[in-house]
Write an enzyme that holds these catalytic residues in place. Structure first.
Site, PDB file in Angstrom:
ATOM      1  N   GLU A 186      24.226  48.893  -2.439  1.00 29.42           N
ATOM      2  CA  GLU A 186      25.497  48.418  -2.994  1.00 29.42           C
ATOM      3  C   GLU A 186      25.669  46.932  -2.695  1.00 29.42           C
ATOM      4  O   GLU A 186      26.121  46.567  -1.602  1.00 29.42           O
ATOM      5  CB  GLU A 186      26.673  49.179  -2.376  1.00 29.42           C
ATOM      6  CG  GLU A 186      26.736  50.629  -2.747  1.00 29.42           C
ATOM      7  CD  GLU A 186      28.176  51.160  -2.713  1.00 29.42           C
ATOM      8  OE1 GLU A 186      28.617  51.721  -3.707  1.00 29.42           O
ATOM      9  OE2 GLU A 186      28.844  50.979  -1.681  1.00 29.42           O
TER      10      GLU A 186
ATOM     11  N   ASN B 259      32.901  57.965  -4.998  1.00 29.17           N
ATOM     12  CA  ASN B 259      33.498  57.507  -3.745  1.00 29.17           C
ATOM     13  C   ASN B 259      34.978  57.218  -4.025  1.00 29.17           C
ATOM     14  O   ASN B 259      35.310  56.179  -4.564  1.00 29.17           O
ATOM     15  CB  ASN B 259      32.772  56.248  -3.252  1.00 29.17           C
ATOM     16  CG  ASN B 259      33.418  55.662  -2.005  1.00 29.17           C
ATOM     17  OD1 ASN B 259      34.280  56.296  -1.385  1.00 29.17           O
ATOM     18  ND2 ASN B 259      33.017  54.464  -1.624  1.00 29.17           N
ATOM     19  N   TRP B 260      35.810  58.170  -3.641  1.00 36.18           N
ATOM     20  CA  TRP B 260      37.238  58.044  -3.970  1.00 36.18           C
ATOM     21  C   TRP B 260      37.989  57.093  -3.037  1.00 36.18           C
ATOM     22  O   TRP B 260      39.174  56.815  -3.263  1.00 36.18           O
ATOM     23  CB  TRP B 260      37.897  59.436  -3.952  1.00 36.18           C
ATOM     24  CG  TRP B 260      37.640  60.207  -5.205  1.00 36.18           C
ATOM     25  CD1 TRP B 260      36.954  59.768  -6.313  1.00 36.18           C
ATOM     26  CD2 TRP B 260      38.073  61.544  -5.512  1.00 36.18           C
ATOM     27  NE1 TRP B 260      36.935  60.748  -7.277  1.00 36.18           N
ATOM     28  CE2 TRP B 260      37.617  61.845  -6.816  1.00 36.18           C
ATOM     29  CE3 TRP B 260      38.788  62.508  -4.816  1.00 36.18           C
ATOM     30  CZ2 TRP B 260      37.864  63.080  -7.429  1.00 36.18           C
ATOM     31  CZ3 TRP B 260      39.036  63.727  -5.424  1.00 36.18           C
ATOM     32  CH2 TRP B 260      38.581  64.009  -6.722  1.00 36.18           C
ATOM     33  N   LYS B 261      37.340  56.661  -1.976  1.00 35.11           N
ATOM     34  CA  LYS B 261      37.986  55.749  -1.023  1.00 35.11           C
ATOM     35  C   LYS B 261      39.354  56.313  -0.585  1.00 35.11           C
ATOM     36  O   LYS B 261      39.495  57.527  -0.508  1.00 35.11           O
ATOM     37  CB  LYS B 261      38.090  54.343  -1.626  1.00 35.11           C
ATOM     38  CG  LYS B 261      36.725  53.869  -2.148  1.00 35.11           C
ATOM     39  CD  LYS B 261      36.646  52.416  -2.477  1.00 35.11           C
ATOM     40  CE  LYS B 261      35.241  52.095  -2.972  1.00 35.11           C
ATOM     41  NZ  LYS B 261      34.995  50.698  -3.183  1.00 35.11           N
TER      42      LYS B 261
ATOM     43  N   SER C 293      30.582  48.646  -9.276  1.00 36.44           N
ATOM     44  CA  SER C 293      31.109  48.519 -10.639  1.00 36.44           C
ATOM     45  C   SER C 293      30.319  49.298 -11.688  1.00 36.44           C
ATOM     46  O   SER C 293      30.210  48.856 -12.833  1.00 36.44           O
ATOM     47  CB  SER C 293      31.223  47.049 -11.043  1.00 36.44           C
ATOM     48  OG  SER C 293      32.136  46.390 -10.200  1.00 36.44           O
TER      49      SER C 293
ATOM     50  N   HIS D 213      29.266  52.170   4.611  1.00 33.87           N
ATOM     51  CA  HIS D 213      29.827  51.520   3.427  1.00 33.87           C
ATOM     52  C   HIS D 213      30.287  50.115   3.798  1.00 33.87           C
ATOM     53  O   HIS D 213      30.788  49.889   4.909  1.00 33.87           O
ATOM     54  CB  HIS D 213      30.999  52.342   2.861  1.00 33.87           C
ATOM     55  CG  HIS D 213      31.447  51.822   1.527  1.00 33.87           C
ATOM     56  ND1 HIS D 213      32.290  50.739   1.422  1.00 33.87           N
ATOM     57  CD2 HIS D 213      31.131  52.194   0.268  1.00 33.87           C
ATOM     58  CE1 HIS D 213      32.485  50.488   0.122  1.00 33.87           C
ATOM     59  NE2 HIS D 213      31.795  51.357  -0.592  1.00 33.87           N
TER      60      HIS D 213
ATOM     61  N   GLY E 277      32.819  54.067  -7.493  1.00 34.54           N
ATOM     62  CA  GLY E 277      34.152  53.982  -6.897  1.00 34.54           C
ATOM     63  C   GLY E 277      35.231  54.115  -7.963  1.00 34.54           C
ATOM     64  O   GLY E 277      35.551  55.208  -8.425  1.00 34.54           O
ATOM     65  N   GLY E 278      35.758  52.981  -8.396  1.00 36.93           N
ATOM     66  CA  GLY E 278      36.895  52.940  -9.319  1.00 36.93           C
ATOM     67  C   GLY E 278      36.755  53.871 -10.519  1.00 36.93           C
ATOM     68  O   GLY E 278      37.686  54.600 -10.865  1.00 36.93           O
TER      69      GLY E 278
HETATM   70  P1  PGA Z   1      33.127  50.462  -7.343  1.00 39.98           P
HETATM   71  O1  PGA Z   1      32.903  50.961  -5.839  1.00 39.98           O
HETATM   72  O2  PGA Z   1      32.391  51.412  -8.243  1.00 39.98           O
HETATM   73  O3  PGA Z   1      34.606  50.507  -7.554  1.00 39.98           O
HETATM   74  O4  PGA Z   1      32.566  49.082  -7.436  1.00 39.98           O
HETATM   75  C1  PGA Z   1      31.673  51.424  -5.410  1.00 39.98           C
HETATM   76  C2  PGA Z   1      31.703  51.627  -3.930  1.00 39.98           C
HETATM   77  O5  PGA Z   1      32.335  50.838  -3.214  1.00 39.98           O
HETATM   78  O6  PGA Z   1      31.128  52.608  -3.419  1.00 39.98           O
END
Ligand code: PGA
Length: 255
Positions: free
Chosen positions: A169, A9-11, A219, A97, A240-241
């Site tokens: 999540e 998920n590159w946001k 995370s 999300h 995400g990150g």
């Molecule tokens: P994160 O994000 O891995 O940076 O915690 C996950 C997400 O929000 O889908």
């Protein structure tokens, strides 16, 4: 064992140039993953879906979007429809999300409409849900998750429900870009995934519950991916990150 699903998920990150750099680096690395039973998805911002689809043309990487409208078409300024996403090559769409729920007031009812629209166009919804820190503190995690599932997704007929990917999540575990942020412990995540699978079983029966992919997000990173993904009821990750760099995303895939 089920196919593991790892979705990036590159946001609201990456430029055109950065998409290309990621693809170049990732494609070299992922040649080594060819024999693994993995489904790899990149969920990009709207403007780059088409580009990424092209960049990964001959690679087993699917492209998806992070949201879509529940309307079909028409006077909805700023919205993007499921049919447009399909048209530019998306195969998956994230729905619900927590950042959409928080910053755009998306309710379970709105999510339910989006899931329906995504399915109508033959795309696969990845339905996100999970409790906040306050809800967790009050001991309401299971209650919240149950409500999000019942309203957001359990109104589907079994045939449609089986096409969906569930993404648990816990909002308190989402990194918001901080690489040191803590994930849920593998045990806590497994307990919740088991609870979710039981809810699916009560609603749709044993076979559907056994087959439905339930992935974990919050995370996930190279250091904890193996322990999280090793849990019985965790069928993959929404990252995400740690998905923004080809190297760390690749390391998660090898976990
Ligand atoms: P994160 O994000 O891995 O940076 O915690 C996950 C997400 O929000 O889908």
């Amino acid at each position: 064992m089920k196919t593991q699903i790892i979705a990036a998920n590159w946001k609201m990150n990456k430029t055109r140039k950065e998409c290309k750099e990621f693809a170049d680096e990732f494609k070299v690395k992922s040649l080594k993953l060819k024999d693994k039973d993995l489904k790899v998805i990149i969920l990009s911002a709207f403007p780059y879906i088409h580009l990424l689809k092209r960049l990964f043309k001959d690679f087993p990487v699917s492209i998806g979007a992070q949201d879509c409208s529940f309307e079909e078409k028409g006077a909805f300024t700023g919205e993007v429809s499921a049919s447009m996403l399909k048209d530019v090559g998306a195969r998956y769409v994230l729905v619900g999300h927590s950042e959409r729920r928080e910053f755009h007031q998306e309710t379970d009812e709105i999510c339910a409409k989006k899931v329906k629209k995504v399915l109508e166009h033959g795309l696969i919804p990845i339905y996100c849900f999970g409790e906040t820190l306050i809800q967790r503190g009050k001991g309401k995690s299971e209650e919240v998750v149950k409500r999000q599932l019942e309203t957001g997704i359990f109104r589907l007929e079994a045939e449609d429900f089986q096409k969906v990917i569930l993404a648990y999540e816990p909002v308190w575990a989402i990194s918001k870009g901080d690489p040191k942020h803590k994930s849920a412990s593998p045990e806590d995540a497994q307990n919740m995934h088991k609870y979710i699978r039981n809810l699916v079983k009560d609603k749709y029966g044993e076979d559907v519950a056994g087959g439905i992919p339930i992935i974990y997000g919050g995370s996930m990173k190279p250091e904890n991916a193996k322990d999280l993904l090793g849990q019985k009821d965790i069928d993959g990750g929404l990252v995400g990150g740690a998905s923004l760099e080809a190297e760390s995303f690749y390391k998660i895939l090898t976990a």
